[in-house]
Design a protein around this motif. Structure first.
Motif, PDB file in Angstrom:
ATOM      1  N   PRO A 123      -4.845   3.442   5.906  1.00  0.00           N
ATOM      2  CA  PRO A 123      -3.567   3.652   5.209  1.00  0.00           C
ATOM      3  C   PRO A 123      -2.865   4.925   5.676  1.00  0.00           C
ATOM      4  O   PRO A 123      -3.521   5.921   5.986  1.00  0.00           O
TER       5      PRO A 123
ATOM      6  N   ASN B  90       4.809  -2.064   7.895  1.00  0.00           N
ATOM      7  CA  ASN B  90       4.440  -3.085   6.908  1.00  0.00           C
ATOM      8  C   ASN B  90       4.259  -4.453   7.576  1.00  0.00           C
ATOM      9  O   ASN B  90       4.282  -5.479   6.916  1.00  0.00           O
TER      10      ASN B  90
ATOM     11  N   TRP C  71      -0.155   7.656   4.365  1.00  0.00           N
ATOM     12  CA  TRP C  71       0.524   8.198   3.195  1.00  0.00           C
ATOM     13  C   TRP C  71       1.564   9.209   3.655  1.00  0.00           C
ATOM     14  O   TRP C  71       1.414   9.824   4.706  1.00  0.00           O
TER      15      TRP C  71
ATOM     16  N   ASN D   5       3.390  11.099  -1.471  1.00  0.00           N
ATOM     17  CA  ASN D   5       2.732  10.037  -2.241  1.00  0.00           C
ATOM     18  C   ASN D   5       1.227   9.955  -1.987  1.00  0.00           C
ATOM     19  O   ASN D   5       0.573   9.015  -2.401  1.00  0.00           O
TER      20      ASN D   5
ATOM     21  N   ALA E 264       1.217   1.343   1.109  1.00  0.00           N
ATOM     22  CA  ALA E 264       1.600   0.313   0.144  1.00  0.00           C
ATOM     23  C   ALA E 264       1.226  -1.084   0.628  1.00  0.00           C
ATOM     24  O   ALA E 264       1.054  -2.005  -0.178  1.00  0.00           O
ATOM     25  N   ASP E 265       1.107  -1.262   1.945  1.00  0.00           N
ATOM     26  CA  ASP E 265       0.818  -2.588   2.508  1.00  0.00           C
ATOM     27  C   ASP E 265      -0.615  -2.695   3.024  1.00  0.00           C
ATOM     28  O   ASP E 265      -0.990  -3.699   3.604  1.00  0.00           O
TER      29      ASP E 265
ATOM     30  N   ASP F 275       1.289   1.308   6.532  1.00  0.00           N
ATOM     31  CA  ASP F 275       1.832   1.963   5.344  1.00  0.00           C
ATOM     32  C   ASP F 275       0.858   1.746   4.179  1.00  0.00           C
ATOM     33  O   ASP F 275       0.373   0.619   3.973  1.00  0.00           O
TER      34      ASP F 275
END
Ligand code: SF4
Length: 645
Positions: free
Chosen positions: A411, A383, A413, A417, A401-402, A399
C-alpha cells in the motif's frame, strides 16, 4: 553518516548554501570583450574538432558553434604551427562578423602557448603536462626535490603569465583527473586533492606576478570525482582568500544519452551548489550539438535568484567523500542493496506488453518472463487492476485505498492519511518536506516496515531532496528513502537532463535508496533508460557497458564518433566493463586508470590498446584495432557472447 574531523573543517570553509540556491560570488574576469564570473551570466562554450591547420574547416565549425550559442570557442594548438594558424582563424571569423573570444588549448607545449597568446583572447593550460613530460614514474620526492621541481615549473610557466598579463589575455588553469603529472601523482595520488594541488601550484605563480584573469577547472570522467574536486578547490580557495571563477565540465562523458546524463549530473550538481561561471558539455558528437544541452542546463539557474526554501541543518554528508546514508533494509530497498527503480504506470491499462518499456518481455511460446538488464524493481499502479501474473522480481505499489493485500503488492499512503496501525508487511509513504514533522517522523522511527517516497516540491528539487534526507538524519530516522521527481511538460532531452540533475546529484552525495520517475508524460522507455542511466553515471548501480570517450578535437587522428559507434556495437552487452576511447594520448593513459580497457589514437591510422593503465599493444592498424580490442577483452576473461533476443 559519519563525518571525519578533517572533512568537517573543510566543509565549514566551503561557503555553500546546501539548502537554498545561492550563486557563489566569484571574481569577474574579461575574456576579450566577454565578462566571465561575478554577476555575468553563466557562459556556455565548446571546442572545435577539425584539424587546426585546416583553417577553413575550423572556421566553418566555429561559425556553426557560435550560431548554436557558443560564447567562447576553444581550438587545440598542439604546436607552434597550429598556434600561428589561430591568427588566420581569428581573422577569418572577424571577417565573417563572428566576434567570439577564442581559446587556445595547450598540452605539453609552452612555446605554442606563448605564440597563441598573440592571437587569441584566452589560453588553456593543463598543469599536468605544461612543464612536465609524463613518464608514469613514481618518484619519492623530498621537500627539497619537490621545491626544486616547483622552481623549474615556475621558470617554464612565468613567461606565459607575463605575456598574458601584458596583452590582457585570460587563462584557464585546466586540471584533468586523467593527466595529473608524475610529481603530483607521486605525492598526492590519483585524487581530488592531487587535482586541486596541481591547479594551486600554477595559481600561486600567477598570483606572485599579480596576474588574476584566471578561470579554473577540475575535470574528470567520473562525476563523483569531478564534483568532489571542484568543491575541494573552492574550499581551498576560500581558505586562501581567492575567488577565481570556475569552468565546469565532465570530461570524456561519451555520446548520446550517456553523455547527456553524466554531464547533467556532474555539472548540475555543482550548479545546484551555486558553483560554476562557465560550462562545457563534452559530447562525442559534433561540437554544435553540445550547446543546446549546455543552454538547457544553465537556463534553469538564470532566473532562480536566491531562493530560500529550507532552514539550514547540520550537514550529515561529507561533500568531499562519498558515503551512502545508512538506512534500514526493507524488502530489497536500503541497507546494502543497490538503489531500486520505480515507475509510474498509474495512467492507462497495465498489460504485459506495457511492461516491455520497463525491461520485462513476456514470451508467449515459452509462457515466461525475460528480464533485461534494465528491468525496474517496482511499478506504481495507482488504482489500476492487474489481471495477469507478474514477473516474480517485480513489486507493485498500490494506492492504500485500493490495496487488497495481494502477494508483492504494497500500500501507498500519503503522509496525511498514513495509518500506523494498518497491517501490511511493508508500507510505502509519500512525503514532502512540509510533512516531516516531529509527530510524523516519530511514527516511523524504529519501524522496519516503512519505505519513504520523498517528493521534491520546489523548483530547487535537488537541494530539497538532499535537505529532507538530512532532516531525517537529524531526527534520527533511518527509514530507506526513494527519491521521487515528477517532471512533465518537457521535451525528451530536457526531461533527461533535469531528472539527471534532480535525482542524480543527491545520489552523488550518498542520499537515496531508489529513484521514482513520477509523472506520465515522458515515454516509459525514456523514463526507464534515464533511471538506469542515472544510477550507472553515479556508479550506484551498474547495468551496462560504460564508455569513457573524449569529444575529439584537432588532435584526434581517427573518426571518433564512427569508432565509438563501432566499438559500442560489438561490446554493448558487456555489463560493467568500462572502455576508454580517446583521440590522443593527452588524457588517454590517465583516464585508463578509470577504464578497464583503452583504445587510444597514437598516430595516423594507428591505435594503442590498454588494459587499465598498462599499454598492451602499440600501433595497431586502425582497420583491425576493434577486433584486437575484442581479443584483448576475451583474453582477460571479460568477454561473454551476446545473447540473441
Ligand atoms: S583526448 Fe580527445 S579531446 Fe582530449 S586532447 Fe586528445 S583528442 Fe582532443
Amino acid at each position: 553518516m559519519e563525518q571525519n574531523a578533517a572533512s568537517h573543517s573543510q566543509s565549514d570553509q566551503l561557503n555553500v548554501d546546501w539548502f537554498n540556491y545561492r550563486r557563489r560570488v566569484s571574481r569577474q574576469i574579461k575574456v576579450g570583450d566577454l565578462t566571465l564570473g561575478g554577476d555575468a551570466p553563466i557562459r556556455i562554450q565548446s571546442m572545435t574538432t577539425a584539424d587546426t591547420l585546416d583553417v577553413e574547416k575550423t572556421v566553418d565549425e566555429s561559425i556553426r558553434m557560435v550560431d548554436a550559442g557558443s560564447e567562447l570557442v576553444r581550438i587545440t594548438a598542439p604546436s607552434k604551427k597550429e598556434a600561428e594558424a589561430l591568427g588566420s582563424i581569428a581573422q577569418a571569423l572577424h571577417v565573417a562578423n563572428k566576434h567570439v573570444p577564442l581559446v587556445a588549448d595547450i598540452h605539453f607545449t609552452p612555446n605554442a602557448a606563448e605564440v597563441a597568446a598573440d592571437h587569441v583572447e584566452k589560453i588553456r593550460v593543463n598543469p599536468g603536462n605544461y612543464a612536465d613530460k609524463k613518464k608514469f614514474e613514481e618518484i619519492d620526492y623530498t621537500d627539497e626535490s619537490y621545491a626544486a621541481e616547483l622552481d623549474r615549473i615556475e621558470t617554464r610557466f612565468t613567461p606565459l603569465v607575463l605575456k598574458c598579463k601584458r596583452l590582457g589575455r585570460a587563462m584557464r588553469i585546466g586540471t584533468n583527473h586523467g593527466s595529473l603529472s608524475d610529481r603530483i601523482l607521486s605525492r598526492y595520488g590519483d585524487t581530488p586533492t592531487g587535482m586541486v594541488e596541481s591547479a594551486l601550484e600554477f595559481l600561486r605563480i600567477c598570483q606572485k606576478h599579480d596576474y588574476h584573469e584566471i578561470v579554473i577547472s577540475m575535470k574528470a570522467s567520473n562525476p563523483q570525482v569531478m564534483v568532489q574536486a571542484y568543491r575541494l578547490l573552492v574550499a581551498r580557495m576560500d581558505a586562501e582568500g581567492m575567488n577565481y571563477p570556475l569552468h565546469l565540465g565532465v570530461t570524456e562523458a561519451g555520446d548520446g544519452e550517456d553523455g547527456r546524463i553524466k554531464s547533467a549530473i556532474g555539472i548540475g550538481a555543482l550548479l545546484e551548489d551555486g558553483l560554476g561561471d562557465t560550462i562545457r558539455v563534452s559530447l562525442t558528437e559534433a561540437p554544435e550539438a553540445e550547446l543546446p544541452v549546455a543552454r538547457k542546463l544553465v537556463d534553469r539557474y538564470a532566473q532562480r535568484g536566491h531562493s530560500s526554501t529550507m532552514d539550514a541543518l547540520p550537514l550529515s554528508f561529507d561533500p568531499f567523500n562519498h558515503a551512502r546514508r545508512a538506512a534500514q533494509e526493507v524488502l530489497n530497498i536500503g541497507g546494502k542493496n543497490v538503489p531500486v527503480v520505480v515507475h509510474d504506470l498509474s495512467s492507462g491499462d497495465i498489460t504485459p506488453a506495457r511492461l516491455f518499456g520497463c525491461g520485462y518481455r513476456y514470451s508467449v511460446p515459452l509462457d515466461k518472463w525475460n528480464l533485461d538488464d534494465f528491468a525496474c524493481d517496482y511499478i506504481y499502479s495507482g488504482n489500476r487492476e492487474i489481471d495477469f501474473e507478474l514477473p516474480g522480481t517485480l513489486g507493485v505499489i498500490q494506492d492504500a485505498a485500493d490495496w487488497k493485500g495481494a502477494t508483492r503488492h504494497y500500500p501507498l499512503w500519503s503522509a496525511a492519511n498514513w495509518n500506523p496501525n494498518a497491517t501490511s508487511d511493508v508500507h510505502f509513504i509519500q512525503a514532502k518536506k512540509a510533512d516531516l514533522t516531529e509527530a510524523f517522523v516519530s511514527s516511523l522511527r524504529g519501524r522496519k516496515d516503512i519505505v519513504l517516497a520523498l517528493e521534491a516540491s520546489s523548483a530547487h528539487a535537488m537541494a530539497d531532496l538532499r535537505g529532507c534526507c538530512m532532516q531525517l538524519d537529524q531526527m534520527k530516522c533511518d527509514v530507506p528513502v526513494i527519491l521521487t521527481r515528477k517532471l512533465d511538460d518537457l521535451d525528451d532531452e530536457s526531461f533527461q537532463l533535469f531528472a539527471s540533475v534532480d535525482l542524480g546529484a543527491p545520489l552523488l552525495d550518498g542520499f537515496g535508496d531508489g529513484i521514482w520517475m513520477a509523472g506520465n508524460q515522458a515515454s516509459l522507455q525514456l523514463r526507464n533508460s534515464t533511471a538506469f542511466g542515472i544510477l550507472q553515471a553515479t556508479r550506484t548501480r551498474i547495468s551496462k557497458t560504460e564508455y569513457i570517450s573524449c569529444p575529439s578535437c584537432g588532435r584526434t587522428l581517427f573518426d571518433l564518433q564512427e569508432t565509438t559507434a563501432k566499438i559500442r556495437s560489438v561490446t554493448s552487452h558487456l555489463k560493467g566493463v568500462k572502455i576508454g576511447i580517446m583521440g590522443c594520448i593527452v588524457n588517454g593513459p590517465g583516464e585508463m586508470a578509470d577504464a578497464d580497457y583503452g583504445y587510444v589514437g597514437t598516430g595516423p591510422g594507428k591505435i594503442t590498446l590498454y588494459k587499465e593503465k598498462e599499454v598492451v599493444e602499440r600501433n595497431v592498424p586502425e582497420d583491425r584495432a576493434v577486433d584486437a580490442l575484442v581479443d584483448l577483452i576475451r583474453s582477460h576473461g571479460d568477454w561473454v557472447e551476446p545473447v540473441e533476443v
